[in-house]
Scaffold this active site. Structure first.
Site, mmCIF file in Angstrom:
data_model
loop_
_atom_site.group_PDB
_atom_site.id
_atom_site.type_symbol
_atom_site.label_atom_id
_atom_site.label_comp_id
_atom_site.label_asym_id
_atom_site.label_seq_id
_atom_site.Cartn_x
_atom_site.Cartn_y
_atom_site.Cartn_z
ATOM 1 N N THR A 151 -42.482 14.666 -11.378
ATOM 2 C CA THR A 151 -41.178 15.307 -11.590
ATOM 3 C C THR A 151 -40.587 15.625 -10.232
ATOM 4 O O THR A 151 -41.274 16.186 -9.382
ATOM 5 C CB THR A 151 -41.362 16.636 -12.357
ATOM 6 N N VAL A 180 -39.752 19.531 -25.025
ATOM 7 C CA VAL A 180 -38.996 19.787 -23.794
ATOM 8 C C VAL A 180 -39.824 20.734 -22.927
ATOM 9 O O VAL A 180 -40.382 21.715 -23.436
ATOM 10 C CB VAL A 180 -37.619 20.413 -24.115
ATOM 11 N N GLY A 181 -39.923 20.422 -21.652
ATOM 12 C CA GLY A 181 -40.705 21.261 -20.737
ATOM 13 C C GLY A 181 -39.833 22.221 -19.950
ATOM 14 O O GLY A 181 -38.709 22.559 -20.349
ATOM 15 N N ASP A 182 -40.351 22.651 -18.804
ATOM 16 C CA ASP A 182 -39.661 23.649 -17.991
ATOM 17 C C ASP A 182 -38.464 23.092 -17.217
ATOM 18 O O ASP A 182 -37.517 23.826 -16.913
ATOM 19 C CB ASP A 182 -40.639 24.234 -16.959
ATOM 20 N N THR A 202 -42.834 22.456 -10.791
ATOM 21 C CA THR A 202 -43.309 21.194 -11.348
ATOM 22 C C THR A 202 -44.762 21.408 -11.766
ATOM 23 O O THR A 202 -45.443 22.294 -11.259
ATOM 24 C CB THR A 202 -43.164 20.024 -10.353
ATOM 25 N N GLY A 203 -45.223 20.575 -12.716
ATOM 26 C CA GLY A 203 -46.569 20.752 -13.254
ATOM 27 C C GLY A 203 -46.480 21.017 -14.743
ATOM 28 O O GLY A 203 -45.521 20.595 -15.401
HETATM 29 N N1 ASP Z 1 -42.872 20.079 -15.440
HETATM 30 C C1 ASP Z 1 -42.755 18.802 -16.114
HETATM 31 C C2 ASP Z 1 -42.798 19.036 -17.600
HETATM 32 O O1 ASP Z 1 -43.642 19.789 -18.057
HETATM 33 C C3 ASP Z 1 -43.799 17.809 -15.772
HETATM 34 C C4 ASP Z 1 -44.306 17.788 -14.343
HETATM 35 O O2 ASP Z 1 -43.723 18.370 -13.459
HETATM 36 O O3 ASP Z 1 -45.348 17.168 -14.114
HETATM 37 O O4 ASP Z 1 -42.027 18.420 -18.301
#
Ligand code: ASP
Length: 290
Positions: A151, A180-182, A202-203
């Site tokens: 990301t 949907v994520g953050d 991110t994560g």
């Molecule tokens: N934060 C992103 C999500 O959870 C994914 C990522 O950053 O690896 O959609």
């Protein structure tokens, strides 16, 4: 001199260099971060953002993106949007052309088409191959595994001390359709306020969202912490309160009014690209629980 930050080793360099070049050409920080993210979205080499990224469990790509202006807290986002690039441009249009903060799914796609973007197939031969491989792997039935982190989250501070935060992602690979994520959630994936600074994440999106980690980190800077202290405080709190955040990489990055910048992560290794004083460098961080 501006400060521009971008996440992860591979896409972060392209994102930051593109944004820094745009700044030199006189573009606003909003335009610079949009250009950096659009560049990464279009590149099929980056498998967690835009074209050629990893799809949901139905084999469909659903993109999330967001952008926030620290001058007046205006922001825009799209989530679970299929077949449209650049997602970050659609997020910016939500900010600039509508009274809303977020458009979702098919209606975000419709809004993008109404504003001139053409729908397209964003899957590549390689992303189809990886999806087919995943689908035939029996271990996938045990749980969804969050492994790919690419990301791209970007923060910028211009010469006038004005902050912008932005993010673009295809989210958790092989996610449940509609998840949907953050990243498109203001306060979770991004936050910017010229009174205090900007932060992004991110994560593992679910944990970052529960912590409202970007807003929390900006509040830490508002209370007087440097960007690095603010990130560490947020990550320490996640480790203390959220058991799952100890197991999977959760990252926060920030830049403050004092010109400081920093990042911290729960576990694993994280690379942050930094453009400052005309130089672009990469910094490596190790998780605080490792
Ligand atoms: N934060 C992103 C999500 O959870 C994914 C990522 O950053 O690896 O959609």
């Amino acid at each position: 001199m501006p400060i521009i930050l971008g996440t992860w080793k591979e896409p972060g360099q392209a994102a930051v260099e593109t944004a820094a070049a745009a700044y030199q050409q006189g573009k606003s920080m909003t335009e610079c971060l949009e250009a950096g993210l659009a560049r990464c979205e279009d590149d099929p080499e980056f498998i967690a953002i835009g074209r050629g990224s990893l799809p949901n469990s139905d084999g469909e790509l659903e993109l999330d993106a967001s952008i926030m202006d620290g001058r007046d807290l205006n922001c825009g986002a799209v989530c679970a949007m299929r077949g449209i690039l650049p997602a970050i441009t659609v997020a910016r249009w939500v900010k600039d052309k509508t009274p809303h903060v977020m458009l979702a799914g098919d209606q975000a796609r419709r809004f993008a088409i109404e504003n001139g973007l053409q729908p397209q197939n964003l899957m590549t031969a390689e992303s189809v191959r990886l999806y087919e491989e995943w689908k035939t792997d029996p271990s996938r039935l045990q749980e969804y595994v969050h492994t790919v982190h690419d990301t791209v989250t970007m923060l910028g501070r211009d010469d006038d001390g004005h902050f912008v935060a932005a993010s673009s992602t295809s989210g958790w690979s092989y996610k449940k359709p509609g998840r949907v994520g953050d990243s498109p959630i203001v306060g979770a994936g991004i936050y910017a306020d010229d009174e205090a600074g900007a932060a992004g994440a991110t994560g593992l999106g679910e944990e970052l969202w529960k912590a409202v980690v970007s807003f929390r980190t900006v509040q830490n800077m508002r209370a007087g912490m440097t960007a690095q202290q603010a990130c560490e405080e947020s990550i320490n709190q996640m480790v203390r309160r959220q058991p799952k955040a100890r197991e999977t990489s959760c990252v926060v990055l920030a830049t403050g009014k004092d010109g400081s910048w920093g990042a911290a992560c729960t576990t694993g290794t994280f690379h942050l690209w930094v453009h400052k004083d005309g130089q672009t460098t990469v910094q490596e961080y190790t998780g605080i629980v490792d």
